[in-house]
Design a protein around this motif. Structure first.
Motif, PDB file in Angstrom:
ATOM      1  N   TRP A   1       0.834  -1.204   0.000  1.00 25.71           N
ATOM      2  CA  TRP A   1       0.000   0.000   0.000  1.00 25.71           C
ATOM      3  C   TRP A   1       0.870   1.255   0.000  1.00 25.71           C
ATOM      4  O   TRP A   1       0.622   2.207  -0.754  1.00 25.71           O
ATOM      5  N   ALA A   2       1.898   1.280   0.857  1.00 26.92           N
ATOM      6  CA  ALA A   2       2.755   2.470   0.959  1.00 26.92           C
ATOM      7  C   ALA A   2       3.455   2.766  -0.361  1.00 26.92           C
ATOM      8  O   ALA A   2       3.484   3.912  -0.825  1.00 26.92           O
ATOM      9  N   THR A   3       4.003   1.724  -0.975  1.00 29.19           N
ATOM     10  CA  THR A   3       4.778   1.953  -2.195  1.00 29.19           C
ATOM     11  C   THR A   3       3.894   2.156  -3.419  1.00 29.19           C
ATOM     12  O   THR A   3       4.213   2.977  -4.291  1.00 29.19           O
TER      13      THR A   3
ATOM     14  N   ARG B   1       2.422  10.015  10.580  1.00 32.74           N
ATOM     15  CA  ARG B   1       1.143   9.781  11.256  1.00 32.74           C
ATOM     16  C   ARG B   1      -0.018  10.058  10.301  1.00 32.74           C
ATOM     17  O   ARG B   1      -1.021   9.325  10.301  1.00 32.74           O
ATOM     18  N   GLU B   2       0.099  11.102   9.491  1.00 41.30           N
ATOM     19  CA  GLU B   2      -0.959  11.418   8.524  1.00 41.30           C
ATOM     20  C   GLU B   2      -1.154  10.277   7.529  1.00 41.30           C
ATOM     21  O   GLU B   2      -2.293   9.961   7.147  1.00 41.30           O
ATOM     22  N   ASP B   3      -0.066   9.639   7.137  1.00 43.77           N
ATOM     23  CA  ASP B   3      -0.171   8.515   6.206  1.00 43.77           C
ATOM     24  C   ASP B   3      -0.950   7.363   6.833  1.00 43.77           C
ATOM     25  O   ASP B   3      -1.748   6.703   6.158  1.00 43.77           O
ATOM     26  N   PHE B   4      -0.716   7.131   8.115  1.00 44.31           N
ATOM     27  CA  PHE B   4      -1.418   6.024   8.757  1.00 44.31           C
ATOM     28  C   PHE B   4      -2.896   6.330   8.980  1.00 44.31           C
ATOM     29  O   PHE B   4      -3.710   5.406   9.073  1.00 44.31           O
ATOM     30  N   LEU B   5      -3.268   7.584   9.064  1.00 41.83           N
ATOM     31  CA  LEU B   5      -4.690   7.926   9.079  1.00 41.83           C
ATOM     32  C   LEU B   5      -5.336   7.520   7.757  1.00 41.83           C
ATOM     33  O   LEU B   5      -6.459   6.992   7.732  1.00 41.83           O
ATOM     34  N   LEU B   6      -4.623   7.749   6.647  1.00 37.80           N
ATOM     35  CA  LEU B   6      -5.120   7.322   5.340  1.00 37.80           C
ATOM     36  C   LEU B   6      -5.161   5.795   5.251  1.00 37.80           C
ATOM     37  O   LEU B   6      -6.091   5.219   4.657  1.00 37.80           O
ATOM     38  N   TYR B   7      -4.154   5.144   5.831  1.00 36.54           N
ATOM     39  CA  TYR B   7      -4.108   3.677   5.773  1.00 36.54           C
ATOM     40  C   TYR B   7      -5.293   3.071   6.518  1.00 36.54           C
ATOM     41  O   TYR B   7      -5.903   2.096   6.054  1.00 36.54           O
ATOM     42  N   GLU B   8      -5.647   3.655   7.654  1.00 38.44           N
ATOM     43  CA  GLU B   8      -6.792   3.143   8.405  1.00 38.44           C
ATOM     44  C   GLU B   8      -8.076   3.298   7.589  1.00 38.44           C
ATOM     45  O   GLU B   8      -8.934   2.405   7.598  1.00 38.44           O
ATOM     46  N   GLN B   9      -8.205   4.412   6.880  1.00 39.42           N
ATOM     47  CA  GLN B   9      -9.368   4.587   6.005  1.00 39.42           C
ATOM     48  C   GLN B   9      -9.358   3.547   4.880  1.00 39.42           C
ATOM     49  O   GLN B   9     -10.410   3.013   4.500  1.00 39.42           O
ATOM     50  N   PHE B  10      -8.175   3.257   4.362  1.00 38.84           N
ATOM     51  CA  PHE B  10      -8.058   2.261   3.296  1.00 38.84           C
ATOM     52  C   PHE B  10      -8.480   0.880   3.792  1.00 38.84           C
ATOM     53  O   PHE B  10      -9.183   0.148   3.079  1.00 38.84           O
TER      54      PHE B  10
ATOM     55  N   ASN C   1       7.953   5.722  16.028  1.00 36.73           N
ATOM     56  CA  ASN C   1       6.776   4.933  15.644  1.00 36.73           C
ATOM     57  C   ASN C   1       5.591   5.875  15.473  1.00 36.73           C
ATOM     58  O   ASN C   1       5.022   6.330  16.473  1.00 36.73           O
ATOM     59  N   PRO C   2       5.169   6.183  14.241  1.00 34.77           N
ATOM     60  CA  PRO C   2       4.055   7.104  14.043  1.00 34.77           C
ATOM     61  C   PRO C   2       2.761   6.642  14.699  1.00 34.77           C
ATOM     62  O   PRO C   2       1.931   7.454  15.102  1.00 34.77           O
ATOM     63  N   LEU C   3       2.588   5.326  14.841  1.00 31.41           N
ATOM     64  CA  LEU C   3       1.351   4.816  15.436  1.00 31.41           C
ATOM     65  C   LEU C   3       1.321   4.961  16.946  1.00 31.41           C
ATOM     66  O   LEU C   3       0.278   4.756  17.571  1.00 31.41           O
TER      67      LEU C   3
ATOM     68  N   ILE D   1      -0.703  -4.890  15.075  1.00 30.62           N
ATOM     69  CA  ILE D   1       0.426  -5.672  14.555  1.00 30.62           C
ATOM     70  C   ILE D   1       1.457  -4.754  13.908  1.00 30.62           C
ATOM     71  O   ILE D   1       2.664  -4.881  14.138  1.00 30.62           O
ATOM     72  N   VAL D   2       0.968  -3.816  13.098  1.00 31.36           N
ATOM     73  CA  VAL D   2       1.883  -2.880  12.430  1.00 31.36           C
ATOM     74  C   VAL D   2       2.620  -2.023  13.460  1.00 31.36           C
ATOM     75  O   VAL D   2       3.824  -1.767  13.325  1.00 31.36           O
ATOM     76  N   SER D   3       1.899  -1.598  14.498  1.00 28.14           N
ATOM     77  CA  SER D   3       2.557  -0.802  15.541  1.00 28.14           C
ATOM     78  C   SER D   3       3.648  -1.615  16.234  1.00 28.14           C
ATOM     79  O   SER D   3       4.713  -1.088  16.575  1.00 28.14           O
TER      80      SER D   3
END
Length: 391
Positions: A75-77, A89-98, A153-155, A136-138
């Motif tokens: 997903w990131a790449t 941290r902003e990216d992981f907010l998008l990841y949670e929405q994904f 750790n952004p999470l 798990i990611v955290s």
């Protein structure tokens, strides 16, 4: 969007995924600079592979963790054009929405469930599944921070909401004492007209007692050996290999040892196991001493026990029957912890018996104090309050 081809999963702790050189994480903005690194990895894939190697002794955990690592890396790449080591941290907010709404090839039902071109999602993840995935990611990110690979750790900044914030609520997926007694009694009503019936009865009878009295997880019960029961200072204990290969030990009472002796004698084995035998604690239905059950088999046996118990209770207690139909192997673990706490067992001992990392986890099984508070507060025999006209 076309997902890259992923090498088929294997039981080995290998992450077979190739990323473009510009996105391999060597220059990630969250890479730790300076200091002494604990791992030699130079790229994100190498670092994640080392993290996964820590779980080589726990195949189920390894598969689950590898799945989340693959999802995040791709997903990131592919979606953000960023390496894992540049995520914010902003990216992981998008990841949670994904995770709540994966689209396109990510969840395309036309793609196979296995193999290099497999889909990575069957559909949107529930709130609970999203919480588990991000947990798990955290854990991965925390490991890489501790290893000196990532700067932070952004999470770790993630606010506890929803399912995460409710984790301190009392666990409800357990059998109260009356339902547990009914399950035990209902098994005794199983037919034993044929050899197969009798074998199935004896194994089911032993398995539910083992799970309840020891609080074992389903994989722990499947992998347990009779030799794991041992004596120390005249008292019986059960050695357990738990999550991540962590060793633990659970006290065992005379009643359960008698049940073990009965089960073994039924299969013409010595009642007390020796310390060097490799016989499974729970064998195949015919009692093959060389074959362990799979966790799936343990799960299905217990589900049948609960289904039959529910059928026997359906007429007189529909609510109890419905609860039994929902119950699974993990309910017996929850029941074990709850009943130990109800009996006044020191919470520290319950924690050790369940092998919880934190005593806060064990605290969710403290129902007895709530029951006493309710009884002392609500007096059902009190007369109804008199209504007073307020001028």
């Amino acid at each position: 969007m076309n997902l890259p081809t992923i090498a088929p999963e294997s039981p080995e702790p290998v992450l077979s995924i190739a990323l473009p050189a510009a996105l391999d994480g060597r220059d990630g903005i969250n890479r730790a600079r300076g200091g002494h690194r604990q791992i030699a990895a130079d790229s994100d894939v190498e670092a994640v592979r080392l993290w996964l190697a820590e779980y080589a002794g726990s195949p189920h955990t390894l598969r689950s963790y590898r799945k989340e690592a693959v999802r995040l890396l791709l997903w990131a790449t592919q979606t953000l054009g960023k390496p894992l080591s540049s995520l914010t941290r902003e990216d992981f907010l998008l990841y949670e929405q994904f995770l709540a709404a994966p689209i396109g090839d990510w969840a395309d039902p036309a793609r196979p469930r296995r193999g290099g071109a497999r889909r990575l999602f069957d559909g949107p993840l529930s709130e609970r599944s999203r919480h588990q995935a991000l947990g798990i990611v955290s854990g991965l990110l925390s490991y890489l921070v501790s290893a000196g690979y990532l700067a932070g750790n952004p999470l770790a900044l993630r606010r506890r909401t929803g399912a995460a914030a409710r984790r301190t609520r009392r666990v409800e997926r357990y059998l109260d004492h009356a339902l547990w007694d009914h399950v035990v009694a209902s098994v005794e009503q199983w037919p034993r007209l044929t050899v197969r019936d009798h074998q199935h009865y004896e194994r089911s009878r032993w398995l539910i007692r083992l799970l309840y009295h020891t609080g074992l997880r389903v994989s722990e019960a499947a992998n347990a050996k009779a030799a794991d029961f041992y004596q120390r200072r005249g008292k019986w204990w059960l050695h357990v290999v738990g999550k991540g290969g962590a060793d633990g030990e659970v006290p065992v009472g005379a009643a359960l040892m008698a049940d073990l002796a009965r089960y073994r004698a039924f299969h013409r084995l010595p009642p007390t196991p020796s310390g060097d035998e490799s016989t499974p604690a729970v064998m195949t239905v015919a009692g093959d001493p060389t074959k362990h059950l799979t966790p799936a088999a343990v799960y299905l046996i217990v589900k049948e026990v609960f289904r039959r118990a529910a059928d026997a209770r359906a007429t007189n207690d529909p609510a109890g029957a419905a609860k039994l139909r929902r119950a699974s192997t993990h309910w017996l673990r929850h029941s074990a912890a709850t009943h130990q706490a109800d009996a006044g067992t020191d919470l520290r001992f319950v924690q050790k018996n369940m092998r919880h990392a934190s005593i806060q986890t064990t605290g969710i099984y403290l129902h007895a104090e709530d029951d006493r508070r309710h009884s002392d507060t609500v007096h059902e025999s009190d007369p109804s309050p008199q209504h007073t006209n307020i001028m």
